[in-house]
Design an enzyme around this catalytic site. Structure first.
Site, mmCIF file in Angstrom:
data_model
loop_
_atom_site.group_PDB
_atom_site.id
_atom_site.type_symbol
_atom_site.label_atom_id
_atom_site.label_comp_id
_atom_site.label_asym_id
_atom_site.label_seq_id
_atom_site.Cartn_x
_atom_site.Cartn_y
_atom_site.Cartn_z
ATOM 1 N N HIS A 306 0.900 -1.294 -0.100
ATOM 2 C CA HIS A 306 -0.010 -0.043 0.073
ATOM 3 C C HIS A 306 0.739 1.276 -0.009
ATOM 4 C CE1 HIS A 306 -3.399 2.754 1.098
ATOM 5 N NE2 HIS A 306 -4.119 1.750 0.778
ATOM 6 N N ASP A 364 -7.991 -5.358 -0.041
ATOM 7 C CA ASP A 364 -8.408 -6.188 -1.366
ATOM 8 C C ASP A 364 -8.023 -7.660 -1.043
ATOM 9 O OD1 ASP A 364 -7.561 -3.620 -3.011
ATOM 10 O OD2 ASP A 364 -9.532 -4.081 -2.851
HETATM 11 C C1 SDX Z 1 -6.366 0.122 -2.926
HETATM 12 O O1 SDX Z 1 -4.297 4.564 -2.048
HETATM 13 C C2 SDX Z 1 -5.520 3.951 -1.379
HETATM 14 O O2 SDX Z 1 -5.778 4.402 -0.250
HETATM 15 C C3 SDX Z 1 -5.969 2.711 -2.169
HETATM 16 C C4 SDX Z 1 -7.063 2.042 -1.288
HETATM 17 C C5 SDX Z 1 -8.313 2.873 -1.012
HETATM 18 O O3 SDX Z 1 -8.998 2.184 -0.145
HETATM 19 O O4 SDX Z 1 -8.707 3.557 -1.919
HETATM 20 O O5 SDX Z 1 -6.091 1.350 -0.169
HETATM 21 C C6 SDX Z 1 -7.362 0.639 -2.119
HETATM 22 O O6 SDX Z 1 -5.998 0.367 -4.085
HETATM 23 C C7 SDX Z 1 -5.602 -0.883 -2.006
HETATM 24 C C8 SDX Z 1 -3.982 -1.358 -3.001
HETATM 25 C C9 SDX Z 1 -4.662 -2.580 -3.998
HETATM 26 N N1 SDX Z 1 -3.573 -2.981 -4.842
HETATM 27 C C10 SDX Z 1 -2.916 -3.946 -4.792
HETATM 28 O O7 SDX Z 1 -3.064 -4.962 -3.915
HETATM 29 C C11 SDX Z 1 -1.998 -4.376 -5.986
HETATM 30 C C12 SDX Z 1 -0.682 -4.791 -5.436
HETATM 31 N N2 SDX Z 1 0.038 -3.736 -4.643
HETATM 32 C C13 SDX Z 1 1.100 -2.883 -5.387
HETATM 33 O O8 SDX Z 1 0.789 -2.758 -6.758
HETATM 34 C C14 SDX Z 1 1.326 -1.944 -4.755
HETATM 35 O O9 SDX Z 1 1.755 -2.158 -3.438
HETATM 36 C C15 SDX Z 1 0.676 -0.459 -4.739
HETATM 37 C C16 SDX Z 1 0.258 -0.053 -5.899
HETATM 38 C C17 SDX Z 1 -0.628 -0.618 -3.820
HETATM 39 C C18 SDX Z 1 1.575 0.479 -3.971
HETATM 40 O O10 SDX Z 1 2.357 0.849 -4.903
HETATM 41 P P1 SDX Z 1 3.498 2.049 -4.360
HETATM 42 O O11 SDX Z 1 3.311 2.778 -3.098
HETATM 43 O O12 SDX Z 1 3.651 2.798 -5.548
HETATM 44 O O13 SDX Z 1 4.703 1.221 -4.217
HETATM 45 P P2 SDX Z 1 5.956 0.800 -5.164
HETATM 46 O O14 SDX Z 1 5.229 0.095 -6.365
HETATM 47 O O15 SDX Z 1 6.934 1.554 -5.394
HETATM 48 O O16 SDX Z 1 6.384 -0.521 -4.228
HETATM 49 C C19 SDX Z 1 7.386 -0.459 -3.477
HETATM 50 C C20 SDX Z 1 8.471 -1.563 -3.234
HETATM 51 C C21 SDX Z 1 8.601 -1.993 -4.948
HETATM 52 O O17 SDX Z 1 10.057 -2.674 -4.888
HETATM 53 P P3 SDX Z 1 11.067 -1.742 -5.099
HETATM 54 O O18 SDX Z 1 11.133 -1.356 -6.572
HETATM 55 O O19 SDX Z 1 11.318 -0.630 -3.965
HETATM 56 O O20 SDX Z 1 12.453 -2.790 -5.058
HETATM 57 O O21 SDX Z 1 7.722 -2.761 -3.095
HETATM 58 C C22 SDX Z 1 7.454 -3.494 -4.053
HETATM 59 C C23 SDX Z 1 7.846 -2.959 -5.306
HETATM 60 O O22 SDX Z 1 8.149 -3.837 -6.383
HETATM 61 N N3 SDX Z 1 6.012 -4.132 -4.103
HETATM 62 C C24 SDX Z 1 5.728 -5.560 -4.403
HETATM 63 C C25 SDX Z 1 4.285 -5.391 -4.046
HETATM 64 N N4 SDX Z 1 3.911 -3.923 -3.811
HETATM 65 C C26 SDX Z 1 4.973 -3.377 -3.838
HETATM 66 N N5 SDX Z 1 6.334 -6.649 -4.493
HETATM 67 C C27 SDX Z 1 5.525 -7.592 -4.485
HETATM 68 N N6 SDX Z 1 4.213 -7.795 -4.330
HETATM 69 C C28 SDX Z 1 3.526 -6.644 -4.172
HETATM 70 N N7 SDX Z 1 2.168 -6.401 -3.935
#
Ligand code: SDX
Length: 429
Positions: A306, A364
């Site tokens: 998140h 989720d």
């Molecule tokens: C919702 O914003 C809100 O409040 C949203 C929400 C709401 O109520 O409105 O809470 C609802 O959208 C919840 C989130 C649902 N999405 C997912 O579950 C999809 C999987 N999660 C990711 O795509 C990700 O965690 C996000 C999009 C939710 C957050 O992404 P960020 O903050 O942009 O973080 P990032 O992508 O930069 O990740 C940081 C690191 C990265 O590694 P590095 O590049 O630093 O080495 O963490 C890793 C990412 O690769 N990472 C994950 C991961 N999520 C982040 N690695 C594996 N699995 C994951 N799920």
């Protein structure tokens, strides 16, 4: 809120900007005058360090895993409140008195029907159209049917449009589901409460009486409460930006629905369940965890991570409890999907990669298992998220529209394209 200042050394000059403190949470540095005084923009793609507005509605402490709606913790609201009570709180800032609650329930209940011609609107879609595609189209079309509540300068019309959207979203969502499965639409029943009415519109059929299970209706109410609002997430920011141009609230909510659909946002509940079914068995979890950690593999654990929560999403805890309640009520003893989810969570929470990156289950992760058990197909999961989030979008839109300082949102950019050059005739290229 006490103010102080922040100094910026830039090209040999010192610039001072006001620092403002909120009730709780990080201070902000007010840089509204930055471009005028320095000739430079800030640069923050994804808005990881940017407060886009001032708001009194929802506060999230991502490190502590805290979510407050107008100061009330989400676990207390989910435990003791009903969805329309939380709607009232989000819209007006206080929990309603009995009289206020009865009046609000009455007003919403009597706006649940949609214009009869809207039912013909659905027949233009293929039956196998994704219900979110249908929602984008039908909700966007509401402004064609309810033109008398599109003048955003009129507080009465703003209120009517808000009530209409909260009231009609369940009806439209249920119609999208019924159309998808080829069953006749079911009209709202005024004697049922918000969630029970929605379940009735989705699962009743004309050939027999359908009794809504009160335990499942309560679980549905709680799921709606958990999804109601979440400060300036992507879809809420979309609604605020669309609203800042003066677009009517129906069009703004349609824009929010479109943004929510993305798998990185509200579409994650559908993607999470699809991932759990692709994993299929606990024995395959290590393979998927390895893929999630592999930089060269775009695969991510859906329902994990998140932008704000660097701790357990408080909504996920309540959702997990609701999952067990629903499966118990339905007598589902061993749901393989739940076994995979619980084991995946256990492994991820002890894995160095997830610990270091502070990746926890978000709302989720468990919602899909619960919604599937309630009888919804995965394609309906994000529709239910949009149904619940409509009140949050409306409350945030209302706060923006009523802010006398409100102006159209218009971000700038860092331009790295070609410098000015002259046109070259094709013969010379
Ligand atoms: C919702 O914003 C809100 O409040 C949203 C929400 C709401 O109520 O409105 O809470 C609802 O959208 C919840 C989130 C649902 N999405 C997912 O579950 C999809 C999987 N999660 C990711 O795509 C990700 O965690 C996000 C999009 C939710 C957050 O992404 P960020 O903050 O942009 O973080 P990032 O992508 O930069 O990740 C940081 C690191 C990265 O590694 P590095 O590049 O630093 O080495 O963490 C890793 C990412 O690769 N990472 C994950 C991961 N999520 C982040 N690695 C594996 N699995 C994951 N799920």
């Amino acid at each position: 809120m006490t103010d102080s200042t922040a100094k910026l050394e830039f090209r040999g000059q010192t610039h001072e900007f006001k620092v403002r403190a909120g009730t709780v949470g990080p201070d902000v540095i007010d840089i509204a005058s930055l471009y005028a005084t320095t000739g430079a923009f800030t640069y923050d793609p994804g808005f990881t360090s940017t407060a886009s507005c001032e708001s009194e509605i929802t506060f999230i402490d991502g490190d502590a895993g805290i979510l407050l709606h107008r100061g009330y913790p989400i676990d207390q609201l989910a435990e003791h409140g009903d969805f329309l009570e939380v709607c009232y709180l989000l819209l007006y800032g206080e929990l309603p008195t009995k009289a206020q609650k009865d009046d609000f329930d009455h007003r919403v209940t009597r706006h649940t029907m949609v214009h009869e011609q809207m039912s013909r609107f659905f027949t233009g879609f293929r039956r196998d159209a994704h219900p979110m595609a249908v929602m984008c189209g039908v909700v966007g079309a509401l402004s064609a049917f309810y033109h008398d509540s599109t003048d955003i300068s009129d507080p009465h019309q703003r209120m009517v449009a808000s009530i209409r959207l909260i009231a009609k979203m369940p009806t439209i969502a249920a119609m999208a589901y019924k159309y998808h499965i080829g069953q006749p639409f079911v009209y709202p029943k005024n004697e049922l409460n918000f969630a029970a009415n929605f379940l009735h519109m989705c699962f009743a059929v004309p050939c027999e009486e359908y009794k809504v299970n009160p335990v499942l209706a309560r679980a549905m109410e709680r799921i709606f409460i958990l999804h109601a609002d979440h400060e300036q997430n992507a879809s809420t920011s979309t609604v605020r930006l669309a609203g800042s141009s003066g677009a009517n609230p129906f069009a703004c909510i349609a824009a929010g629905i479109a943004c929510l659909w993305g798998p990185a946002h509200g579409g994650a509940n559908e993607a999470a369940l699809n991932m759990l079914s692709e994993i299929g068995h606990v024995d395959r979890i290590p393979e998927f965890v390895a893929r999630a950690k592999d930089k060269n593999d775009p695969f991510r654990l859906m329902g994990f991570g998140h932008r704000v929560y660097k701790n357990y999403d408080p909504r996920a805890k309540i959702m997990q409890k609701t999952t067990h309640e629903v499966l118990g009520e339905l007598g589902i003893k061993d749901d393989p999907m739940l076994d995979v989810a619980m084991e995946l969570e256990r492994i991820a929470l002890t894995d160095e990669y997830f610990i270091e990156k502070k990746l926890y289950p978000n709302i989720d992760f468990y919602s899909g298992i619960t919604l599937k058990a309630l009888g919804f197909p995965t394609t309906m999961f994000t529709v239910l998220f949009a149904l619940a989030r409509t009140v949050g979008w409306i409350a945030q839109w209302k706060e923006m529209i009523e802010d006398p300082r409100q102006k159209i949102g218009r971000p700038r950019q860092l331009y790295t394209g070609a410098a000015e050059r002259d046109y070259l005739p094709i013969a010379k290229r």
